[in-house]
Design a protein around this motif. Structure first.
Motif, mmCIF file in Angstrom:
data_model
loop_
_atom_site.group_PDB
_atom_site.id
_atom_site.type_symbol
_atom_site.label_atom_id
_atom_site.label_comp_id
_atom_site.label_asym_id
_atom_site.label_seq_id
_atom_site.Cartn_x
_atom_site.Cartn_y
_atom_site.Cartn_z
ATOM 1 N N TYR A 1 -11.965 18.438 5.285
ATOM 2 C CA TYR A 1 -12.291 17.014 5.360
ATOM 3 C C TYR A 1 -11.787 16.381 6.656
ATOM 4 C CZ TYR A 1 -13.461 17.066 0.347
ATOM 5 O OH TYR A 1 -14.037 17.317 -0.873
ATOM 6 N N THR A 2 -10.543 16.684 7.031
ATOM 7 C CA THR A 2 -9.950 16.032 8.205
ATOM 8 C C THR A 2 -10.404 16.653 9.515
ATOM 9 O OG1 THR A 2 -7.989 17.472 8.115
ATOM 10 C CG2 THR A 2 -7.883 15.375 6.914
ATOM 11 N N HIS A 3 -10.655 17.952 9.513
ATOM 12 C CA HIS A 3 -11.064 18.669 10.723
ATOM 13 C C HIS A 3 -12.272 19.552 10.402
ATOM 14 C CE1 HIS A 3 -6.901 17.535 11.493
ATOM 15 N NE2 HIS A 3 -7.086 17.756 12.779
ATOM 16 N N PRO A 4 -13.392 18.943 10.033
ATOM 17 C CA PRO A 4 -14.563 19.741 9.638
ATOM 18 C C PRO A 4 -15.029 20.652 10.770
ATOM 19 C CG PRO A 4 -15.188 17.463 10.079
ATOM 20 C CD PRO A 4 -13.690 17.500 10.084
ATOM 21 N N LYS A 5 -15.364 21.877 10.412
ATOM 22 C CA LYS A 5 -15.830 22.820 11.429
ATOM 23 C C LYS A 5 -17.185 22.389 11.991
ATOM 24 C CE LYS A 5 -13.176 26.601 9.408
ATOM 25 N NZ LYS A 5 -13.202 27.903 8.692
ATOM 26 N N THR A 6 -17.971 21.754 11.157
ATOM 27 C CA THR A 6 -19.224 21.149 11.608
ATOM 28 C C THR A 6 -19.232 19.709 11.135
ATOM 29 O OG1 THR A 6 -20.393 23.263 11.422
ATOM 30 C CG2 THR A 6 -21.732 21.263 11.554
ATOM 31 N N SER A 7 -19.192 18.783 12.066
ATOM 32 C CA SER A 7 -19.130 17.375 11.675
ATOM 33 C C SER A 7 -20.504 16.729 11.745
ATOM 34 C CB SER A 7 -18.155 16.609 12.571
ATOM 35 O OG SER A 7 -18.597 16.610 13.910
ATOM 36 N N ARG A 8 -20.665 15.704 10.955
ATOM 37 C CA ARG A 8 -21.909 14.947 10.955
ATOM 38 C C ARG A 8 -21.986 14.124 12.243
ATOM 39 N NH1 ARG A 8 -23.855 11.393 5.716
ATOM 40 N NH2 ARG A 8 -25.912 10.775 6.514
#
Length: 268
Positions: free
Chosen positions: A152-159
């Protein structure tokens, strides 16, 4: 309140971003951009109303949905814009755009302490994923719990997301988890000034160079073009100040600008 400059910015977003792009801006513009740019927003008037209830002596615990955190999106957006830790800013925006409040809510199920959850969350958002993992382990989280939080805090793929900044945006600073409000931009003046209200500034920043004037003063003047920003000296390097006075800052790049609106995103 909304004019052709807002419409131009919303049309640019509609035409130049993917449909899943999230808009991050001041709550008062949320409904407009959701309607005109046809994109989801992180924050709008409904959430803003909910998040001001504690100030009016209500508490989420017994007045509203327990899934609404007391340390809410308003706080995190303000922190991202007023800090000079641009890693913290980037991670907050990526977190909000990708998973909203899930990291805070999950942390709170582990700690059962809202203040502790907010403090831990700010620490992990201030660093990269590997360092954040170490912080969580030091705080007693299991490998599984830490990895779940980091998704959640460091998503590997962010929106994807865009940050919409208005030219006279007077964001308030935050210093702890109780939603204090501190005005950081005192005045925006359409001319070059060397003092304000008959007083000398702590420093003057122009063309990337800072000249120190009066160490007892509580404000700085930032000159950009023919405009001067009078700001709280403690926030003179804040991200919002960089947005208002510069082009690209670290991972943040400016992708649109008109007379009133700037739009930023990040380089993934």
């Amino acid at each position: 309140m909304y004019d052709d400059y807002f419409m131009e910015a919303s049309h640019w977003i509609d035409s130049n971003t993917s449909n899943d792009t999230v808009i991050i801006t001041d709550w008062s513009y949320g409904h407009f951009f959701a309607s005109e740019a046809h994109r989801p927003v992180v924050f709008d008037g409904r959430l803003a109303y909910i998040e001001t209830l504690p100030i009016r002596e209500y508490w989420y615990d017994h007045s509203l949905d327990l899934e609404i955190p007391t340390t809410a999106r308003d706080y995190w957006i303000a922190l991202a814009l007023t800090t000079d830790n641009y890693t913290l800013s980037r991670n907050i925006f990526r977190m909000l755009a990708t998973s909203g409040d899930n990291s805070y809510l999950l942390l709170n199920t582990y700690t059962h302490n809202k203040t502790q959850s907010a403090k831990i969350l700010q620490k992990v958002l201030s660093v990269d994923r590997e360092s954040a993992y170490s912080i969580l382990k030091e705080n007693g989280f299991s490998d599984k719990e830490a990895e779940r939080l980091l998704d959640y805090t460091h998503p590997k793929t962010s929106r994807p997301f865009v940050i919409v900044i208005k030219d006279d945006m007077h964001i308030s600073g935050t210093s702890n988890t109780n939603h204090p409000r501190k005005v950081i931009i005192y005045k925006i003046i359409n001319s070059t000034i060397l003092e304000w209200n008959g007083k000398s500034p702590y420093s003057i920043i122009q063309n990337g160079t800072e000249n120190f004037i009066d160490k007892k003063s509580n404000f700085s003047i930032i000159i950009t073009g023919n405009k001067s920003l009078v700001v709280d000296k403690n926030y003179r390097y804040a991200l919002i100040i960089k947005f208002l006075t510069n082009g690209n800052i670290g991972d943040f790049i400016k992708v649109f600008e008109n007379k009133k609106i700037k739009i930023y995103t990040i380089v993934s």
